[in-house]
Structures are given as structure tokens and as C-alpha cells.
Scaffold this motif. Structure first.
Motif, PDB file in Angstrom:
ATOM      1  N   VAL A  51      42.124  47.515  46.460  1.00  0.00           N
ATOM      2  CA  VAL A  51      41.224  46.374  46.214  1.00  0.00           C
ATOM      3  C   VAL A  51      42.032  45.100  45.976  1.00  0.00           C
ATOM      4  CG1 VAL A  51      39.493  45.439  44.633  1.00  0.00           C
ATOM      5  CG2 VAL A  51      39.352  47.821  45.369  1.00  0.00           C
ATOM      6  N   ALA A  52      43.120  45.205  45.202  1.00  0.00           N
ATOM      7  CA  ALA A  52      43.960  44.029  44.942  1.00  0.00           C
ATOM      8  C   ALA A  52      44.607  43.520  46.225  1.00  0.00           C
ATOM      9  CB  ALA A  52      45.023  44.370  43.908  1.00  0.00           C
TER      10      ALA A  52
ATOM     11  N   ASP B 100      44.896  39.462  50.602  1.00  0.00           N
ATOM     12  CA  ASP B 100      44.741  39.080  52.009  1.00  0.00           C
ATOM     13  C   ASP B 100      43.627  38.051  52.177  1.00  0.00           C
ATOM     14  OD1 ASP B 100      46.758  40.832  52.588  1.00  0.00           O
ATOM     15  OD2 ASP B 100      45.410  42.469  53.195  1.00  0.00           O
ATOM     16  N   LEU B 101      42.546  38.231  51.393  1.00  0.00           N
ATOM     17  CA  LEU B 101      41.452  37.266  51.464  1.00  0.00           C
ATOM     18  C   LEU B 101      41.887  35.889  50.983  1.00  0.00           C
ATOM     19  CD1 LEU B 101      38.406  36.704  51.938  1.00  0.00           C
ATOM     20  CD2 LEU B 101      37.990  37.477  49.597  1.00  0.00           C
ATOM     21  N   LEU B 102      42.664  35.850  49.909  1.00  0.00           N
ATOM     22  CA  LEU B 102      43.133  34.557  49.389  1.00  0.00           C
ATOM     23  C   LEU B 102      44.129  33.912  50.354  1.00  0.00           C
ATOM     24  CD1 LEU B 102      43.565  35.408  45.594  1.00  0.00           C
ATOM     25  CD2 LEU B 102      41.885  33.869  46.613  1.00  0.00           C
ATOM     26  N   GLN B 103      44.974  34.728  50.990  1.00  0.00           N
ATOM     27  CA  GLN B 103      45.890  34.170  51.983  1.00  0.00           C
ATOM     28  C   GLN B 103      45.117  33.573  53.161  1.00  0.00           C
ATOM     29  OE1 GLN B 103      49.083  33.714  51.738  1.00  0.00           O
ATOM     30  NE2 GLN B 103      49.500  34.942  49.892  1.00  0.00           N
ATOM     31  N   TRP B 104      44.024  34.222  53.523  1.00  0.00           N
ATOM     32  CA  TRP B 104      43.182  33.684  54.599  1.00  0.00           C
ATOM     33  C   TRP B 104      42.513  32.375  54.184  1.00  0.00           C
ATOM     34  CZ3 TRP B 104      37.631  33.586  54.913  1.00  0.00           C
ATOM     35  CH2 TRP B 104      37.141  33.224  56.175  1.00  0.00           C
ATOM     36  N   LEU B 105      42.063  32.303  52.912  1.00  0.00           N
ATOM     37  CA  LEU B 105      41.444  31.070  52.422  1.00  0.00           C
ATOM     38  C   LEU B 105      42.461  29.939  52.286  1.00  0.00           C
ATOM     39  CD1 LEU B 105      39.069  32.457  49.628  1.00  0.00           C
ATOM     40  CD2 LEU B 105      38.402  31.566  51.864  1.00  0.00           C
TER      41      LEU B 105
ATOM     42  N   THR C 117      36.451  45.547  37.693  1.00  0.00           N
ATOM     43  CA  THR C 117      36.201  44.342  38.496  1.00  0.00           C
ATOM     44  C   THR C 117      36.160  43.091  37.621  1.00  0.00           C
ATOM     45  OG1 THR C 117      33.802  44.690  38.336  1.00  0.00           O
ATOM     46  CG2 THR C 117      34.921  45.648  40.241  1.00  0.00           C
ATOM     47  N   PHE C 118      36.820  43.149  36.486  1.00  0.00           N
ATOM     48  CA  PHE C 118      36.799  41.992  35.588  1.00  0.00           C
ATOM     49  C   PHE C 118      37.494  40.783  36.218  1.00  0.00           C
ATOM     50  CE2 PHE C 118      38.570  39.558  31.973  1.00  0.00           C
ATOM     51  CZ  PHE C 118      37.383  39.215  31.355  1.00  0.00           C
ATOM     52  N   HIS C 119      38.539  41.026  37.045  1.00  0.00           N
ATOM     53  CA  HIS C 119      39.214  39.903  37.695  1.00  0.00           C
ATOM     54  C   HIS C 119      38.299  39.214  38.701  1.00  0.00           C
ATOM     55  CE1 HIS C 119      39.658  43.509  40.012  1.00  0.00           C
ATOM     56  NE2 HIS C 119      40.242  42.904  41.032  1.00  0.00           N
ATOM     57  N   ILE C 120      37.437  39.995  39.386  1.00  0.00           N
ATOM     58  CA  ILE C 120      36.466  39.387  40.303  1.00  0.00           C
ATOM     59  C   ILE C 120      35.459  38.538  39.526  1.00  0.00           C
ATOM     60  CG2 ILE C 120      34.632  39.907  41.963  1.00  0.00           C
ATOM     61  CD1 ILE C 120      36.169  42.359  42.799  1.00  0.00           C
ATOM     62  N   TYR C 121      35.066  39.038  38.354  1.00  0.00           N
ATOM     63  CA  TYR C 121      34.152  38.246  37.517  1.00  0.00           C
ATOM     64  C   TYR C 121      34.821  36.944  37.066  1.00  0.00           C
ATOM     65  CZ  TYR C 121      31.263  36.925  33.537  1.00  0.00           C
ATOM     66  OH  TYR C 121      30.481  36.225  32.661  1.00  0.00           O
ATOM     67  N   CYS C 122      36.086  37.015  36.717  1.00  0.00           N
ATOM     68  CA  CYS C 122      36.807  35.789  36.317  1.00  0.00           C
ATOM     69  C   CYS C 122      36.883  34.803  37.477  1.00  0.00           C
ATOM     70  CB  CYS C 122      38.202  36.140  35.820  1.00  0.00           C
ATOM     71  SG  CYS C 122      38.225  37.052  34.258  1.00  0.00           S
ATOM     72  N   PHE C 123      37.184  35.316  38.692  1.00  0.00           N
ATOM     73  CA  PHE C 123      37.231  34.434  39.853  1.00  0.00           C
ATOM     74  C   PHE C 123      35.880  33.756  40.069  1.00  0.00           C
ATOM     75  CE2 PHE C 123      40.676  37.300  41.915  1.00  0.00           C
ATOM     76  CZ  PHE C 123      41.579  36.841  40.978  1.00  0.00           C
TER      77      PHE C 123
ATOM     78  N   HIS D 283      47.954  39.292  40.243  1.00  0.00           N
ATOM     79  CA  HIS D 283      49.232  39.873  39.813  1.00  0.00           C
ATOM     80  C   HIS D 283      49.153  40.360  38.371  1.00  0.00           C
ATOM     81  CE1 HIS D 283      53.516  40.470  39.318  1.00  0.00           C
ATOM     82  NE2 HIS D 283      53.512  39.643  38.273  1.00  0.00           N
ATOM     83  N   LEU D 284      48.525  39.568  37.502  1.00  0.00           N
ATOM     84  CA  LEU D 284      48.361  39.992  36.101  1.00  0.00           C
ATOM     85  C   LEU D 284      47.490  41.243  36.011  1.00  0.00           C
ATOM     86  CD1 LEU D 284      47.857  36.604  34.197  1.00  0.00           C
ATOM     87  CD2 LEU D 284      49.890  38.048  34.238  1.00  0.00           C
ATOM     88  N   TRP D 285      46.452  41.297  36.829  1.00  0.00           N
ATOM     89  CA  TRP D 285      45.540  42.446  36.769  1.00  0.00           C
ATOM     90  C   TRP D 285      46.233  43.722  37.237  1.00  0.00           C
ATOM     91  CZ3 TRP D 285      41.423  43.925  34.423  1.00  0.00           C
ATOM     92  CH2 TRP D 285      40.700  45.009  34.901  1.00  0.00           C
ATOM     93  N   ILE D 286      46.996  43.648  38.317  1.00  0.00           N
ATOM     94  CA  ILE D 286      47.703  44.827  38.814  1.00  0.00           C
ATOM     95  C   ILE D 286      48.744  45.298  37.799  1.00  0.00           C
ATOM     96  CG2 ILE D 286      49.315  45.610  40.588  1.00  0.00           C
ATOM     97  CD1 ILE D 286      46.438  45.558  41.433  1.00  0.00           C
TER      98      ILE D 286
END
Length: 574
Positions: A309-310, A315-320, A389-395, A346-349
Motif C-alpha cells: 500500500v505504501a 507511485d501515486l505521489l510521484q505521478w502527481l 490507514t491513518f496516514h491516508i486520513y492525515c493526507f 516514510h514515517l508510517w512505514i
């Protein structure tokens, strides 16, 4: 006026005697409850009926006589039964006789003032006394017309008469009393070995529930839970909410307060069966998890899934951060936002890999909690998904707040161009005069925010879709939990096995109709539909869904306001 006589089918083969029951003068109907056959002493019959009236609060009296020609050899008995009307005073005196060589019955009324038999239109309605006594008549769903409501009230009077006369049906032919009755339990009081064993076991179960309630309630509802950190966790974690909901169910079941009516009794039974089924499913799940080291297999797959998932998010952020879908973004802001979110990943992983040696032990202890019920296990799964999925919530929160700030900034600067401003005190838009410096600064800020909005909006759109995906998964889990919590399992089983216990109404079938003879009808119970059973006896759940409409939801998404999937009772939605 038509005279309606409700006659129990169990008394069709009874010996000759007198009919006891209730006379409902408002409906011009008689509800026959039992037949008192010979020999009897009239004084003892009157004394017995007065005792029944004191217990049941129903005016039970002798309504007439019953003659069964197949059982009698003397023709003079019918004359003797007519003479009993002078001893037992009732107006009218109903005479029902079963003829020997005919399938038709004769039914007439004797008016004591004229001392003559009066032939009037009589409807003889047969009913199953056992089913009527055990059934619960529900009011009709459609009560828009007075006619339906009036018919329901008349039928309810008949059902209540039979249901409240239980003391009358507790005597059988083996009793040594001076009065012999014929009713649905005259051959012996109905009983079941399984039911009796369950009654004996219910005492021990009740004591266990009371002891559990006394030990667990002080632990979970002590004053410490009212302080901020614990109260916040208790209100936000769905596992804690579900535990509190089930503890309330235990309190209801273990309460020594007797149910006031049939609805409260059914609610207790539904809660008890729902709790048993929930715990049984939880124990089955626990046995499946601890067999063949499935806990270890789950822990081994959890870290690779989190890494995958990370990687997909990176990859999604690199695309954005490039040129997504050929769109030209603001490169400086794009790089800042992309690196900011990549650092969070990186912090989440790092956090996940730091916890990896303890994950199997945590899952092993968490798996033990499934013995509390399948709903508790599902709530734990929902909380685990929320933590993973807390990092997704933060995003999503970062993107929503940044997008919301720009949208409200642009709307405020747009009012500045039109010579308007927002009046905070009166909550309205008023006219305002701005000087040249204010207009220049407003134009500059409006231009900057407008050109930066597409970059922010794209990040907000992507992370909102990811957040909505997580919300949908958690929503499906909560829907399953609410289904298990609210489903009236006992009522559904009762509708499946004993459909007459949940009566929606009655229907009549014509048995015989002949000129000069009373019309004979058979009353049959119409059971409630399964949909009506679920709507009538569904149990309340601890969570309630957001009351926002689709229009309000789309408006919040467009303005960048935060969306929460579940809104609990007593809380305000942010």
C-alpha cells in the motif's frame, strides 16, 4: 342485530353441560371459554366463576347450555338444560346443540322475559383456543379508516378475553375439584421436557449474568472513563461503543424488573437470542483463527500488505508530482506537497516496521476478544483498518483543510471585488466601501490563490477518493454490525416455527350454510409478514447514520469540509 358466538373447536366433542365465557354487549357477541359438564352444583359453579373473575378481572359468567346428542341417550336432557336458565341469570340465554344424524348444529337464544325461544340471525364462529391464547394480535398497519380500526378493536377484545383467562385453563379432568371443565387443556396441562429443562437452566444462567453485570459494569462505567483521554477513546473507537452496547443488553437481560407487556418480553427475548448467536459466532471465529496457526499467517501477510500500500501511494505521489493526465500544475507547490506527503509515508512505514516484532503477539491477544461476539470482532477489524490507514486520513485532512482555506479565501476576495463583505454579527452580506490599497492587495491575493487552486484541488481530489474508499469498507462492516445488533432473531424464529404466535389479523372460512341453521365459520389466524416482524421488533443500535442528504454531502465535498462516516448519538458532527 346479528349475534356472534365464538365457540372453541376443542369443545365440539364435549359432554352436555353449560357454557361459560364472556358476554361483550357492545359487539353483541359471546366468547365461549369452556364447558362445565355434569355433575355439578350451581352454587359451586357460581363460587368458582367469582374466583376466576377476581384473578382475571374479566366478567366470566354462564352464557347458556350445550347439548351433545351423540353422547346422550335421554331426550329429556335438553329440557333440563333449558331450565338451567332460571338458575343462572343471563340475557340472552344461548342454547347450542349438536344433532345426532346431521352435520349442522342448532343455535338459538332464549329471552327470559318472554320465556320463549327467539330465533334470530346467529353466526357460530369456531376458533382454535390454544392458538388464540398463545398469539399476540398486532394492530393493523393501515389505520387510516375508522372501519379498520373499529374491526381491530373488536377482534382485540376477543383475543384479550382468551389470553387473560389462563387460570381457567389450568384445571384438567384429573383434578379432584368439584367442577369438571372441557377446554383446550382439559386432557392435561401442555408441557415440554425441553422447556422444563431450559427453565431449570435459566436460573443458573440468570445468576451468572447478574454476577457478570455486577463485576463488569463498575469496571467499564467508572468515573475514570469520564476524563478526557479515556472518554475520547471510548467515544471514537467502535469496539468500545459496541462493548458498551452489549453491556447495556446484559443489564436489560439481568434486570429483575418484570416485563410489563408482551412487547417488553419480546424485546428481552430478542436481545437474549441475539446475544447468544453473536457470542456463538464469535467463538466459532476464534476457534478458526487459532487453528493451524492462522494468527501467525495473518501477521506475516500484514507487513507485506502495508509495504505494498505504501509503495502504491509513493507511485501515486510521484505521478502527481509530474504532469498528471497532461495537466500543467504549479511546480513549486507541487513539489512541496509531494515531498511533504512522501515524508509522511516514510514515517508510517518506519512505524509499521518498528511494530512488526510485536504484531503477532498483539493479534494473538486481540483474537481472544472474539469470544465476546462476532460484532466485537468486526468492530476490532474496523478499528484496525482505521489505524492502518491513518496516514491516508492525515493526507485527506491536510488536503481538505488547504483546499477549504483557498475556497473560502477566494469567496471572500470575490465579495471584495463586488464591494461586499460578510457581516459576522448579522450573518449576512452587506455593502462595504474599500480604498485603492485594499483592492490592489485583494486582487493580488485572488490571483495567487486562483492559480494555485488547481494543484491543491488535484491533491484534495485524489486523497478524498482514497478516504472515501476506506469509509466505504468501514461502512460495510458497520452495516453488518448493525444488522446483527438489530435483527430480531427470536421473533423471526417464532414466525418461522409458530406463525400463529404473531398474529396480524384473522380470516374466516365458511364451513356450512343452510337456511334455518346458523352460519358456521372457521376463524384462522393470519400471521405477520417477515417484513412486518423485522420492522416491529427490530432492536435499536448504538450508532446512527449521518443525516446529511446527497445535496449536503456534495456541498461538503465541493467546499472541502471534513466528512465523517459515522455520527454517534449525542455528538455533534464536525
Amino acid at each position: 342485530m346479528v349475534l356472534k358466538v365464538f365457540f372453541p373447536t376443542c369443545c365440539s366433542s364435549a359432554e352436555s353441560g353449560i357454557l361459560i365465557g364472556r358476554w361483550i354487549s357492545e359487539q353483541n357477541s359471546a366468547v365461549i371459554l369452556a364447558v362445565v359438564h355434569f355433575p355439578f352444583i350451581p352454587g359451586q359453579v357460581k363460587q368458582y366463576l367469582s374466583q376466576v373473575q377476581q384473578v382475571t378481572k374479566i366478567k366470566v359468567s354462564v352464557l347458556g347450555s350445550w347439548s351433545n346428542s351423540k353422547q346422550e341417550k335421554e331426550e329429556s336432557l335438553s329440557k333440563f338444560l333449558e331450565d338451567l336458565g332460571t338458575i343462572f341469570v343471563h340475557e340472552p340465554w344461548i342454547q347450542i346443540s349438536k344433532e345426532r344424524d346431521s352435520k349442522f348444529w342448532s343455535c338459538s337464544t332464549l329471552q327470559k322475559e318472554s320465556n320463549s325461544s327467539k330465533e334470530e340471525e346467529i353466526i357460530l364462529i369456531y376458533y382454535d383456543q390454544r392458538k388464540v391464547m398463545l398469539s399476540q394480535l398486532h394492530p393493523p398497519v393501515d389505520t387510516t379508516t375508522d372501519h379498520k380500526a373499529d374491526d381491530a378493536s373488536k377482534l382485540a377484545a376477543m383475543f384479550d378475553t382468551v389470553a387473560n383467562s389462563k387460570i381457567l385453563f389450568m384445571t384438567d379432568r384429573y383434578d379432584d375439584g368439584p367442577i369438571k371443565l372441557t377446554h383446550w387443556q382439559s386432557d392435561g396441562v401442555e408441557a415440554s421436557i425441553i422447556v422444563e429443562l431450559l427453565k431449570q437452566a435459566s436460573g443458573a444462567i440468570y445468576l451468572m449474568l447478574v454476577s457478570l453485570a455486577k463485576e463488569i459494569f463498575p469496571l467499564f462505567f467508572c468515573r475514570m472513563l469520564k476524563f478526557w483521554p479515556l472518554s475520547f477513546l471510548w467515544s471514537k473507537l467502535s469496539t468500545c461503543e459496541q462493548l458498551g452496547h452489549r453491556l447495556q443488553h446484559l443489564q436489560i437481560i439481568s434486570s429483575r424488573k418484570k416485563a410489563q407487556n408482551q412487547t417488553q418480553l419480546m424485546r428481552k427475548a430478542n436481545i437474549f437470542v441475539s446475544l447468544l448467536v453473536d457470542v456463538a459466532l464469535g467463538i466459532l471465529l476464534m476457534s478458526w483463527l487459532y487453528r493451524k496457526n492462522r494468527i501467525g499467517q495473518l501477521a506475516d501477510t500484514l507487513i507485506p500488505v502495508a509495504d505494498h500500500v505504501a509503495k502504491e501511494l509513493q507511485d501515486l505521489l510521484q505521478w502527481l508530482m509530474g504532469a498528471p493526465a497532461g495537466l500543467k500544475m504549479n511546480r513549486a507547490l507541487d513539489q512541496v506537497l509531494g515531498r511533504f506527503f512522501l515524508y509522511h509515508i516514510h514515517l508510517w512505514i518506519s512505524y509499521i516496521h518498528l511494530m512488526s516484532p510485536f504484531i503477532e503477539m498483539i493479534l494473538w491477544y486481540v483474537g481472544l476478544s472474539t469470544c465476546l461476539g462476532l460484532t466485537v470482532a468486526l468492530c476490532i477489524l474496523s478499528d484496525i483498518i482505521a489505524l492502518l490507514t491513518f496516514h491516508i486520513y492525515c493526507f485527506y485532512v491536510y488536503g481538505a483543510r488547504l483546499y477549504c482555506l483557498k475556497v473560502y479565501g477566494l469567496s471572500s476576495l470575490w465579495r471584495l471585488f463586488r464591494g461586499k463583505k460578510w457581516n459576522v454579527l448579522r450573518q449576512r452580506v452587506d455593502s462595504c466601501t474599500y480604498d485603492l490599497d485594499q483592492l490592489f492587495i485583494g486582487t493580488l491575493l485572488f490571483t495567487i490563490l486562483l492559480f494555485l487552486l488547481p494543484t491543491t484541488a488535484l491533491y484534495y481530489l485524489v486523497f478524498t477518493l482514497l478516504r472515501l474508499l476506506v469509509v466505504v469498507v468501514q461502512g460495510l462492516i458497520h452495516l453488518l454490525v448493525d444488522l446483527i445488533d438489530s435483527l430480531p432473531l427470536y421473533s423471526i424464529i417464532l414466525r418461522l416455527c409458530r406463525s400463529y404466535r404473531l398474529a396480524a389479523g384473522v380470516k374466516f372460512r365458511v364451513l356450512e350454510q343452510m337456511h334455518g341453521k346458523p352460519l358456521r365459520l372457521l376463524m384462522q389466524i393470519n400471521p405477520l409478514s417477515y417484513g412486518s416482524v423485522v420492522r416491529t421488533y427490530s432492536l435499536p443500535t448504538y450508532s446512527c447514520y449521518p443525516k446529511d442528504s446527497w445535496t449536503s454531502l456534495c456541498k461538503k465535498l465541493f467546499l472541502g469540509e471534513l466528512i465523517y462516516p459515522w455520527k454517534h448519538k449525542g455528538e455533534k458532527q464536525d
